[in-house]
Design a protein around this motif. Structure first.
Motif, PDB file in Angstrom:
ATOM      1  N   SER A 306      -1.499  -1.191  -5.657  1.00  0.00           N
ATOM      2  CA  SER A 306      -2.465  -0.694  -4.410  1.00  0.00           C
ATOM      3  C   SER A 306      -2.217  -2.364  -3.525  1.00  0.00           C
ATOM      4  O   SER A 306      -2.597  -2.513  -2.269  1.00  0.00           O
ATOM      5  CB  SER A 306      -2.829  -0.063  -4.729  1.00  0.00           C
ATOM      6  OG  SER A 306      -3.972  -0.424  -5.740  1.00  0.00           O
ATOM      7  N   ALA A 307      -2.738  -2.829  -4.539  1.00  0.00           N
ATOM      8  CA  ALA A 307      -3.232  -4.619  -3.585  1.00  0.00           C
ATOM      9  C   ALA A 307      -1.626  -4.932  -3.006  1.00  0.00           C
ATOM     10  O   ALA A 307      -1.716  -5.885  -1.977  1.00  0.00           O
ATOM     11  CB  ALA A 307      -3.748  -5.519  -4.887  1.00  0.00           C
ATOM     12  N   ILE A 312       1.440  -6.477   2.264  1.00  0.00           N
ATOM     13  CA  ILE A 312       2.619  -5.492   2.846  1.00  0.00           C
ATOM     14  C   ILE A 312       2.603  -5.460   3.600  1.00  0.00           C
ATOM     15  O   ILE A 312       2.412  -4.982   5.558  1.00  0.00           O
ATOM     16  CB  ILE A 312       3.646  -5.018   1.758  1.00  0.00           C
ATOM     17  CG1 ILE A 312       3.863  -5.654   0.523  1.00  0.00           C
ATOM     18  CG2 ILE A 312       4.849  -4.976   2.489  1.00  0.00           C
ATOM     19  CD1 ILE A 312       5.465  -6.933   1.234  1.00  0.00           C
ATOM     20  N   ALA A 313       2.316  -4.064   3.733  1.00  0.00           N
ATOM     21  CA  ALA A 313       1.341  -3.026   5.111  1.00  0.00           C
ATOM     22  C   ALA A 313       1.028  -3.990   6.326  1.00  0.00           C
ATOM     23  O   ALA A 313       1.204  -4.130   7.304  1.00  0.00           O
ATOM     24  CB  ALA A 313       0.609  -1.596   4.623  1.00  0.00           C
ATOM     25  N   GLY A 371       7.561  -9.523   9.048  1.00  0.00           N
ATOM     26  CA  GLY A 371       6.611  -8.982   8.635  1.00  0.00           C
ATOM     27  C   GLY A 371       7.143  -8.483   6.592  1.00  0.00           C
ATOM     28  O   GLY A 371       6.420  -9.301   5.973  1.00  0.00           O
ATOM     29  N   PHE A 372       7.583  -8.358   6.329  1.00  0.00           N
ATOM     30  CA  PHE A 372       8.498  -7.902   5.234  1.00  0.00           C
ATOM     31  C   PHE A 372       8.548  -9.208   4.601  1.00  0.00           C
ATOM     32  O   PHE A 372       7.429  -9.208   3.146  1.00  0.00           O
ATOM     33  CB  PHE A 372       9.044  -6.904   5.179  1.00  0.00           C
ATOM     34  CG  PHE A 372       9.806  -6.363   3.146  1.00  0.00           C
ATOM     35  CD1 PHE A 372       9.002  -5.308   2.143  1.00  0.00           C
ATOM     36  CD2 PHE A 372      10.732  -7.074   2.736  1.00  0.00           C
ATOM     37  CE1 PHE A 372       9.367  -5.612   1.540  1.00  0.00           C
ATOM     38  CE2 PHE A 372      10.712  -7.118   0.805  1.00  0.00           C
ATOM     39  CZ  PHE A 372       9.840  -5.527   0.545  1.00  0.00           C
ATOM     40  N   ILE A 373       9.239 -10.114   5.032  1.00  0.00           N
ATOM     41  CA  ILE A 373       9.216 -11.376   3.740  1.00  0.00           C
ATOM     42  C   ILE A 373       7.832 -11.666   3.853  1.00  0.00           C
ATOM     43  O   ILE A 373       7.746 -12.599   2.600  1.00  0.00           O
ATOM     44  CB  ILE A 373      10.451 -12.025   4.462  1.00  0.00           C
ATOM     45  CG1 ILE A 373      12.092 -11.616   4.325  1.00  0.00           C
ATOM     46  CG2 ILE A 373      10.663 -13.710   3.549  1.00  0.00           C
ATOM     47  CD1 ILE A 373      13.122 -12.027   5.156  1.00  0.00           C
ATOM     48  N   SER A 374       7.456 -12.057   5.053  1.00  0.00           N
ATOM     49  CA  SER A 374       6.205 -12.974   4.993  1.00  0.00           C
ATOM     50  C   SER A 374       5.102 -12.619   4.675  1.00  0.00           C
ATOM     51  O   SER A 374       4.108 -13.429   3.772  1.00  0.00           O
ATOM     52  CB  SER A 374       6.090 -12.780   6.491  1.00  0.00           C
ATOM     53  OG  SER A 374       5.377 -11.408   6.993  1.00  0.00           O
ATOM     54  N   GLY A 375       4.659 -11.026   4.351  1.00  0.00           N
ATOM     55  CA  GLY A 375       4.389 -10.505   3.094  1.00  0.00           C
ATOM     56  C   GLY A 375       3.925 -10.429   1.893  1.00  0.00           C
ATOM     57  O   GLY A 375       4.049 -10.017   0.727  1.00  0.00           O
ATOM     58  N   PRO A 378       3.144 -13.532  -0.898  1.00  0.00           N
ATOM     59  CA  PRO A 378       1.597 -13.431  -1.102  1.00  0.00           C
ATOM     60  C   PRO A 378       0.921 -11.767  -1.293  1.00  0.00           C
ATOM     61  O   PRO A 378      -0.036 -11.966  -1.665  1.00  0.00           O
ATOM     62  CB  PRO A 378       0.358 -13.612   0.845  1.00  0.00           C
ATOM     63  CG  PRO A 378       1.439 -13.430   1.489  1.00  0.00           C
ATOM     64  CD  PRO A 378       3.351 -13.955   0.467  1.00  0.00           C
ATOM     65  N   ALA A 379       1.466 -10.834  -1.096  1.00  0.00           N
ATOM     66  CA  ALA A 379       1.487  -9.376  -1.883  1.00  0.00           C
ATOM     67  C   ALA A 379       1.652  -9.487  -2.942  1.00  0.00           C
ATOM     68  O   ALA A 379       0.475  -8.543  -4.212  1.00  0.00           O
ATOM     69  CB  ALA A 379       2.226  -8.131  -1.072  1.00  0.00           C
ATOM     70  N   TRP A 380       2.231 -10.139  -3.901  1.00  0.00           N
ATOM     71  CA  TRP A 380       3.116 -10.900  -4.750  1.00  0.00           C
ATOM     72  C   TRP A 380       1.758 -11.690  -5.882  1.00  0.00           C
ATOM     73  O   TRP A 380       0.978 -10.814  -6.277  1.00  0.00           O
ATOM     74  CB  TRP A 380       4.219 -11.114  -5.399  1.00  0.00           C
ATOM     75  CG  TRP A 380       4.646 -11.336  -6.578  1.00  0.00           C
ATOM     76  CD1 TRP A 380       4.768 -12.877  -7.483  1.00  0.00           C
ATOM     77  CD2 TRP A 380       5.066 -10.947  -8.079  1.00  0.00           C
ATOM     78  NE1 TRP A 380       5.418 -12.463  -9.106  1.00  0.00           N
ATOM     79  CE2 TRP A 380       5.407 -11.031  -8.755  1.00  0.00           C
ATOM     80  CE3 TRP A 380       5.503  -9.560  -7.165  1.00  0.00           C
ATOM     81  CZ2 TRP A 380       5.680 -10.443  -9.648  1.00  0.00           C
ATOM     82  CZ3 TRP A 380       5.841  -8.441  -8.551  1.00  0.00           C
ATOM     83  CH2 TRP A 380       5.885  -9.517  -9.644  1.00  0.00           C
TER      84      TRP A 380
END
Length: 395
Positions: A306-307, A312-313, A371-375, A378-380
């Motif tokens: 969820s984090a 990513i969102a 957006g997906f690559i940039s997130g 950091p999301a990982w």
């Protein structure tokens, strides 16, 4: 599953709700995505507009014949005997006056571009009445048609829009010959609006072309059926001609500016790398800023996934906002913008930038990829960060 979705929604809303704390960095990511998308759409709209201008001139009912091996009318030469032989061919439509064929002459003259004040090539086409009748979408929007046997000409709306000195009543000098503009025509925005039209016999005389032509347009008995005409060409050794439908001819000409679309994607990809660097920095800052919230949620039982999804969102929402902004800017500044460029016959083709749904879709996909690559990274990091470390980092 329901609990996991609820967790993802909660984390996403928390991330978006905290954007005010990182307002300027978030805006920087939005603007970077907007610039990349706007530039991509500008190049694609230019290529699309050129292609549509060429494609709009082509008809499956009309065949165009040029000297064998000629890629454009400018390189072709056709004799009167060849015109007569094509007129006797099977597969050519007739009316009460005989075969519907139009031998045409195509020469280059100079014009002064309004945008730069420099000289540029304009095609001057010699036509007879049958040739004009074949262009069924042609209509006079101002003035009248030229009188055969005189130095009168009509100009396309594109020429009038992009070049100086072609208003009705103006006299234009090409070499030793003085021409008078007597009318303005439209052909629905296709390539013929980039031309000047005059009586073919007068052009043959002024340019010492004798009885030669450069192309033949012939109305076919059946749409797209070139078979009988090609059989005539194969059977008659004097006919060293290539035949294709107008649609095929102008479709191939329209591909010439496809390199613009490729160039646009390359430029956008390079700029996207720069945007990614800024976006990654924004998202890493976002994760660091929310370390305490992330740690608290993890301690309350929220999953790592969820984090990950929440971060990513957040990145994709910012990039999508940038894509929307860039698309809006491209539409406002470029859609319908008139310009001209050098076509396959070394003459100027006047056309308009054209935005379309498929171009907007390509811009949206590019923004979401940013957006997906940039997130992702950091999301990982947010998902893998141990709770105790997150609390220490936040402190």
């Amino acid at each position: 599953m329901g609990s996991l979705i609820a967790q993802i929604v909660s984390v996403t809303l928390m991330n978006l709700g905290s954007l005010r704390r990182r307002l300027w960095m978030s805006l920087a990511m939005v603007l970077a995505s907007a610039v990349v998308v706007a530039i991509l759409l500008a190049f694609l709209a230019m290529a699309k507009g050129f292609e549509e201008t060429m494609r709009g001139a082509g008809s499956n009912q009309v065949a165009i014949l040029m000297r064998e091996g000629s890629s454009t009318e400018l390189n072709s030469v056709i004799t009167q005997d060849q015109v007569n032989l094509i007129g006797e061919s099977a597969g050519i439509a007739h009316d009460a006056n005989g075969p519907l064929i139009s031998p045409e002459l195509y020469v280059i003259v100079d014009g002064i571009k309004k945008s730069s004040g420099t000289e540029a090539n304009i095609p001057l086409r010699g036509l007879n009445k049958t040739g004009m009748d074949m262009r069924t979408n042609m209509r006079l929007v101002e003035g009248r048609m030229f009188t055969p046997g005189t130095n009168e000409m009509v100009v396309g709306q594109g020429v009038l829009r992009e070049f100086d000195g072609f208003e009705i009543g103006k006299e234009v000098r090409f070499g030793k010959n003085l021409w008078t503009v007597v009318g303005v025509f439209s052909t629905g925005g296709n390539i013929f609006e980039s031309e000047l039209w005059a009586d073919i016999k007068i052009i043959q005389s002024h340019y010492n072309r004798g009885n030669s032509y450069q192309s033949i347009r012939a109305k076919l008995d059946k749409d797209g059926d070139l078979g009988p005409v090609k059989e005539t060409i194969e059977r008659e050794p004097r006919l060293n001609l290539d035949a294709q439908t107008e649609r095929e001819y102008f479709a191939s000409q329209g591909k010439q500016l496809q390199y613009i679309a490729t160039f646009g994607w390359i430029i956008s990809a390079v700029m996207a790398l720069g945007a990614l660097a800024g976006a990654l920095n924004t998202m890493y800052t976002s994760v660091a800023d929310r370390a305490k919230e992330i740690a608290t949620l993890r301690a309350l039982g929220f999953s790592n996934f969820s984090a990950f999804c929440g971060t990513i969102a957040e990145a994709m929402v910012l990039a999508a906002a940038g894509g929307l902004l860039g698309s809006l800017a491209a539409f406002m500044f470029f859609d319908g913008l008139n310009t001209s460029t050098l076509g396959g016959s070394f003459t100027q083709v006047v056309f308009s930038f054209e935005m379309s749904a498929d171009l907007f879709l390509q811009g949206a996909i590019l923004a979401l990829v940013i957006g997906f690559i940039s997130g992702f990274f950091p999301a990982w990091r947010a998902a893998r960060m141990p709770v105790i470390v997150a609390f220490r980092y936040a402190a």
